[in-house]
Design an enzyme around this catalytic site. Structure first.
Site, short mmCIF file in Angstrom:
data_model
loop_
_atom_site.label_atom_id
_atom_site.label_comp_id
_atom_site.label_asym_id
_atom_site.label_seq_id
_atom_site.Cartn_x
_atom_site.Cartn_y
_atom_site.Cartn_z
N LYS A 183 0.85 -1.18 -0.06
CA LYS A 183 -0.10 0.05 -0.02
C LYS A 183 0.86 1.19 0.03
O LYS A 183 1.47 1.92 1.02
CB LYS A 183 -0.89 -0.13 1.14
CG LYS A 183 -2.05 1.18 1.08
CD LYS A 183 -2.46 1.80 2.24
CE LYS A 183 -1.78 2.88 2.85
NZ LYS A 183 -1.74 3.95 1.89
N CYS A 214 13.42 11.66 6.69
CA CYS A 214 13.23 11.45 7.98
C CYS A 214 14.57 11.49 8.90
O CYS A 214 14.41 11.62 9.99
CB CYS A 214 13.27 9.71 7.88
SG CYS A 214 13.92 8.98 6.91
N GLU A 226 8.83 16.38 15.17
CA GLU A 226 9.34 16.30 13.87
C GLU A 226 8.39 17.27 12.96
O GLU A 226 7.31 17.12 12.84
CB GLU A 226 9.24 14.96 13.40
CG GLU A 226 9.56 14.55 11.83
CD GLU A 226 9.27 13.19 11.36
OE1 GLU A 226 8.38 12.57 11.55
OE2 GLU A 226 10.35 12.82 10.55
N GLU A 257 9.88 1.53 10.61
CA GLU A 257 10.79 2.42 10.40
C GLU A 257 10.02 3.96 10.21
O GLU A 257 9.34 4.21 9.56
CB GLU A 257 11.33 2.35 8.63
CG GLU A 257 11.75 1.03 8.12
CD GLU A 257 13.22 0.64 8.73
OE1 GLU A 257 13.77 1.42 9.32
OE2 GLU A 257 13.12 -0.55 8.80
#
Ligand code: NAD
Length: 495
Positions: free
Chosen positions: A189, A300, A399, A265
């Site tokens: 997906k 990231c 973040e 992750e």
């Protein structure tokens, strides 16, 4: 590299895939629903893509399970699997311009990055995983001589993979390449914000000879398609790249269903430490700028927290501002562009809110600032740098996933390490020093899955990629990724 005009001409000839890919063919969502894919550079409609849900997930998982049980791929000789995957890599290489263009149009990253990083890295990962698979030997345990104990590695079964939008092709390939090489059946997906390149490579996989039903792609939203996959009892393993919030949900879904193995992750808030003994301040400043502004900060491992030793603070800030000038937002189809737009309006709003909070909480704006958004002209944000930041500020802890940097100072090695580790995340970390002992000492103490010394973001398929703490528990790339997609079996034989 093609010129701006050549990329535009190629864009006009492009046919974009827009359906799910199940059992070797494109098909609409069973419900007939679609969602819009928007080009973030000009907000034009690129495609209306099948929006899959529970019914499509059930169909794809059933197909993947049947295909796995048939052995057509799972028990195929590893050398033969390798040949098919290598042929697939050849086809991807032949279509590399098309794939680069698809991702640039879909999520806004610069075409030059797509051509120089994302596409070659993806091909390399596929070839590397393919090459590994016929070199994977089992073991014989050192038991007493009356017994024979075999330790073998087997594919897991149906593997569901859920990916983000920031490196669409590359994040997909880092997971599907080892999962498929190991003999599993895969349901992918991709992010609803960037589903197109995954659909195109699925078509190429069939052309390369991958049996039908081995690699299926279900475009759709997280709370529908993603959740249905994560809760499915016939999915044996779930591999995910995305935010830490969703990573936590997936662990819950696994616990609520069949305790499927979950590899995560997740997000990051990586620190960059610059010591006064880095010697070459210009090189360190260029590295720090690259570490936050590459890919519009939608990385990231972006080093969004910068800690500079107090004694070089002024000199470093001047060098940083100079280095950051090379990042200029522009049309991502222009090969000269160094920064594209953010992926969508939601991301633009998110980044704007963090800039607003930094201003309100007293950080000092040195460059950039709140974006001036004009509807229909793309989601652009200038590279933004704040000094005078501290750990009580929201934008230092959370973040952002955009081009916003918080600069702070430290006075000792110990303080630098403590500040770097004062985060719920632990993905990457960079440090700049010419003192070899300090480089080793600090690297050991940093709570991160990856540490870069006098550089940032470097790596290739031979090294693992992943983090600790809220940044996840898995590793992409290298031999360690391949291991995640196999199960150990021990067979004990009394002689
Ligand atoms: P996201 O978590 O919002 O979405 C990631 C994927 O999860 C998407 O496909 C989404 O549809 C799906 N999803 C969302 N809700 C779900 C649910 N309830 N159930 C199942 N699936 C669901 O992340 P994003 O905005 O796409 O990507 C940005 C994030 O990804 C950042 O946090 C970034 O740090 C992280 N990231 C991490 C790495 C790494 O290797 N650690 C690499 C790239 C990006």
């Amino acid at each position: 590299m093609k010129s701006y005009q050549e990329w535009q001409a190629l864009k006009n000839t492009l046919t974009l895939p827009n359906q799910a890919y199940i059992n070797g063919q494109f098909c609409p969502a069973i419900s007939g629903a679609t969602f819009d894919c928007i080009n973030p550079a000009d907000e034009s409609l690129l495609a209306q893509v099948a929006s899959c849900d529970q019914a499509d997930v059930d169909t794809a998982v059933k197909q993947a399970k049947t295909t796995f049980a048939s052995g057509i791929w799972s028990t195929m000789a590893p050398g033969k699997r390798k040949q098919i995957l290598q042929k697939w890599a050849d086809l991807i290489a032949q279509h590399s311009d098309e794939l680069a263009l698809i991702d640039t149009l879909d999520m806004g990253k610069s075409i030059s990055e797509m051509v120089s990083i994302d596409v070659p890295d993806s091909i390399d990962c596929l070839r590397w995983s393919a090459e590994c698979i016929d070199k994977l030997y089992g073991e014989i345990a050192p038991t007493n001589s009356d017994n024979l104990a075999l330790i073998s590695r087997e594919p897991l079964g149906v593997v569901a993979i859920i990916t983000p939008w920031n490196y669409p092709l590359m994040m997909v390939m880092w997971k599907i390449a080892p999962a498929l090489a190991a003999g599993n059946s895969v349901i992918l997906k991709p992010s609803e914000k960037s589903p197109l390149s995954a659909l195109r490579i699925a078509e190429l996989a069939t052309q390369a000879g991958l049996p039908d039903g081995v690699f299926n792609v279900l475009p759709g939203f997280g709370h529908t398609t993603g959740k249905a996959l994560a809760l499915h009892h016939d999915v044996g393993t779930l591999a995910f790249t995305g935010s830490s919030r969703v990573a936590g949900l997936l662990m819950q879904y696994a616990g609520q269903s069949n305790m499927k193995r979950v590899w995560l992750e997740a997000g990051g808030k990586s620190p960059c430490l610059v010591f006064a003994d880095c010697k070459d301040i210009k090189a360190a400043a260029e590295g720090a700028a690259r570490a936050i502004f590459t890919n519009q900060g939608e990385v990231c491992i972006a080093c969004s927290r910068l800690y500079v030793e107090s004694s070089i603070q002024q000199e470093f800030l001047a060098a940083l501002l100079a280095a950051s000038k090379q990042f200029v937002p522009g049309d991502p189809l222009d090969p000269a562009t160094t920064m594209g737009p953010l992926v969508d309006k939601a991301q633009l709003d998110r980044v704007s809110n963090f800039i607003e909070s930094a201003l309100q909480q007293g950080a000092k704006l040195e460059m950039g600032g709140l974006p001036e958004y004009h509807q229909g002209q793309g989601f652009y944000v200038q590279p933004t740098i704040f000094s005078n930041a501290n750990h009580q500020m929201t934008f230092v802890q959370e973040e952002i996933f955009g081009p916003v940097l918080a600069m702070m100072t430290f006075d000792s090695e110990e303080e630098a390490i403590n500040l770097a580790n004062d985060s719920k995340y632990g993905l990457g970390a960079a440090l700049w020093t010419q003192d070899l002992s300090r480089a080793h000492r600090v690297s050991r103490k940093l709570e991160a899955g990856m540490v870069w010394v006098n550089t940032w973001g470097d790596g290739d398929t031979t090294v693992p990629f992943g983090g600790v703490k809220a940044s996840g528990n898995g590793r992409d790339k290298s031999w360690h990724a391949l291991e995640k997609y196999t199960e150990l079996k021990n067979t004990w034989i009394r002689l």
